[in-house]
Design an enzyme around this catalytic site. Structure first.
Site, PDB file in Angstrom:
ATOM      1  CG  ASP A 163     -21.618 -10.308  10.552  1.00 19.89           C
ATOM      2  OD1 ASP A 163     -22.669 -10.965  10.412  1.00 19.89           O
ATOM      3  OD2 ASP A 163     -21.557  -9.288  11.267  1.00 19.89           O
ATOM      4  CG  ASP A 166     -22.091 -10.146  15.130  1.00 18.98           C
ATOM      5  OD1 ASP A 166     -23.282 -10.490  15.277  1.00 18.98           O
ATOM      6  OD2 ASP A 166     -21.702  -9.436  14.190  1.00 18.98           O
ATOM      7  CG  ASP A 184     -26.647  -9.231  16.548  1.00 18.39           C
ATOM      8  OD1 ASP A 184     -25.568  -9.701  16.938  1.00 18.39           O
ATOM      9  OD2 ASP A 184     -26.956  -9.207  15.329  1.00 18.39           O
ATOM     10  CG  HIS A 227     -21.099  -5.620  12.107  1.00 23.16           C
ATOM     11  ND1 HIS A 227     -21.099  -6.601  13.070  1.00 23.16           N
ATOM     12  CD2 HIS A 227     -19.934  -4.935  12.306  1.00 23.16           C
ATOM     13  CE1 HIS A 227     -20.003  -6.531  13.812  1.00 23.16           C
ATOM     14  NE2 HIS A 227     -19.274  -5.526  13.359  1.00 23.16           N
ATOM     15  CG  HIS A 236     -26.016  -7.079   7.747  1.00 26.89           C
ATOM     16  ND1 HIS A 236     -26.840  -6.862   8.834  1.00 26.89           N
ATOM     17  CD2 HIS A 236     -26.562  -8.139   7.087  1.00 26.89           C
ATOM     18  CE1 HIS A 236     -27.838  -7.733   8.842  1.00 26.89           C
ATOM     19  NE2 HIS A 236     -27.693  -8.520   7.797  1.00 26.89           N
ATOM     20  CD  GLU A 265     -26.508  -4.565  12.164  1.00 27.36           C
ATOM     21  OE1 GLU A 265     -27.718  -4.250  12.155  1.00 27.36           O
ATOM     22  OE2 GLU A 265     -25.876  -4.932  11.134  1.00 27.36           O
ATOM     23  CG  HIS A 280     -25.541 -13.007  13.217  1.00 26.63           C
ATOM     24  ND1 HIS A 280     -25.995 -11.939  13.988  1.00 26.63           N
ATOM     25  CD2 HIS A 280     -26.611 -13.806  13.003  1.00 26.63           C
ATOM     26  CE1 HIS A 280     -27.295 -12.090  14.204  1.00 26.63           C
ATOM     27  NE2 HIS A 280     -27.691 -13.214  13.626  1.00 26.63           N
ATOM     28  CG  ASP A 327     -24.202  -6.872  15.632  1.00 29.10           C
ATOM     29  OD1 ASP A 327     -25.193  -6.506  16.297  1.00 29.10           O
ATOM     30  OD2 ASP A 327     -24.276  -7.259  14.456  1.00 29.10           O
TER      31      ASP A 327
END
Length: 357
Positions: free
Chosen positions: A180, A176, A282, A153, A193, A325, A178, A280
């Site tokens: 980031d 996401d 995830d 990412h 990332h 990702e 996260h 992303d």
């Protein structure tokens, strides 16, 4: 000349193509072969109002893993393409182009990459994202939609910067687990990332070499909305609150439902602005996308994840898409990898207008 133009694999404007390089390399795996593309009179389901006609998606494969330490995420783009993504997009009525970023050539210019402060591999990340920004901007200036396949990412530093050159008023929807949004000062790991949003915002600590040699702040807090967060560092929590950034965590998804969350998110950014969707995988629960580098349980369901992309497609405002990702080297077995790759493809299709009916 842009790196991906210099190493273009093929252009898919509705005509037959040769089997791509990696499909030939895995010729025993027939499911990875691309079928020949043929002319089609179909059009995308929605009118993408900021794009030229005929609607064209330029798929940019960027096999880069330098923003994090896990090997294999650089193989994500190849697996997505081998799984038939290009044909799938054309079946939705898009004219499709595919180009591969010359990441190996770019990295060969990085002679040494010692840490700078806490930042790991800063020269590699800067070199690749600088070129990617140019590539995305070129595609956008041509009236086409760039779909960047990662890779990790950190690539969003380049994709969003490139989008903003064409569409300075573009909003960013970041899906996401996260945030980031760590900075070089707040990051514990130093993995970049986990920092792209802070660089795009120009937060304290991001005015550092080599990034400040080419990257200027392009994003304002009001341009940004997060969806699906559930693993947020303490330093990131402070940043998000201080800057008043709109966040819909998994708690909000549980409380309101994904339909309400998307209504609120689109109301926040405005329903007449270009949208860059950075996705992303995830963000989805690890039971859905197991082959990714930083899985966090309690994520989006299959339908919640796809509804986000579908709701943005319905606006007709999408101008750029990242799918990142996917890491084919991770997962318990081949089925986990195949499932994650399939999700990467289906999220792309959903953002580009695939509907259930």
């Amino acid at each position: 000349m842009s790196a991906f133009r210099a190493t273009a694999l093929r252009s898919l404007s509705g005509r037959s193509i040769a089997t791509p390089r990696l499909a030939r390399a895995h010729s025993s795996r027939s499911e990875y072969f691309l079928r020949p593309l043929t002319e089609t009179a179909a059009k995308p389901t929605y009118e993408y109002k900021f794009l030229a006609q005929p609607a064209t998606v330029s798929v940019l494969s960027y096999p880069f893993s330098g923003g994090q330490p896990r090997a294999g995420v650089d193989k994500g783009p190849d697996h997505l393409v081998q799984a038939g993504l290009l044909n799938q997009l054309q079946s939705l009525g898009w004219h499709v182009e595919h180009n591969e970023g010359a990441v190996d050539t770019l990295l060969s210019t990085v002679k040494s990459d010692a840490d700078i402060g806490k930042m790991k591999q800063p020269r590699a990340v800067s070199t690749v994202t600088k070129q990617l920004a140019s590539d995305v901007a070129d595609v956008a200036e041509g009236g086409k939609l760039p779909l960047t396949l990662g890779g990790d990412h950190s690539l969003a530093v380049g994709t969003v910067a490139g989008t903003k050159r064409k569409f300075p008023n573009a909003a960013l929807v970041w899906v996401d687990a996260h945030a980031d949004i760590n900075t070089p000062l707040t990051t514990d790991s130093g993995n970049l990332h986990g920092c792209p949003v802070s660089f795009l915002l120009g937060l304290e600590g991001t005015d550092v070499a080599p990034f400040n040699e080419w990257l200027k702040p392009v994003l304002k807090p009001e341009d940004l909305v997060y969806i699906g967060l559930r693993d947020i560092d303490n330093g990131e929590k402070k940043i998000l609150k201080e800057h008043g950034i709109k966040v819909f965590t998994m708690h909000d998804v549980d409380k309101h439902g994904i339909g309400k969350v998307m209504d609120l998110a689109l109301d926040h950014i405005g329903r007449d602005r270009p949208i860059h969707l950075s996705y992303d995988v995830d963000a989805l629960d690890p039971t859905i996308t197991p082959s990714t580098g930083t899985p966090v349980r309690g994520g989006l369901t299959f339908r919640e994840g796809h509804y986000i992309a579908e709701a943005i497609a319905e606006t007709g405002n999408l101008v750029a898409l990242d799918v990142v990702e996917v890491n084919p080297s991770l997962g318990d077995d081949a089925a986990s990898v195949a499932q994650t790759v399939a999700i990467g493809c289906s999220l792309s299709r959903a953002a580009l207008g695939e509907t259930l009916l």
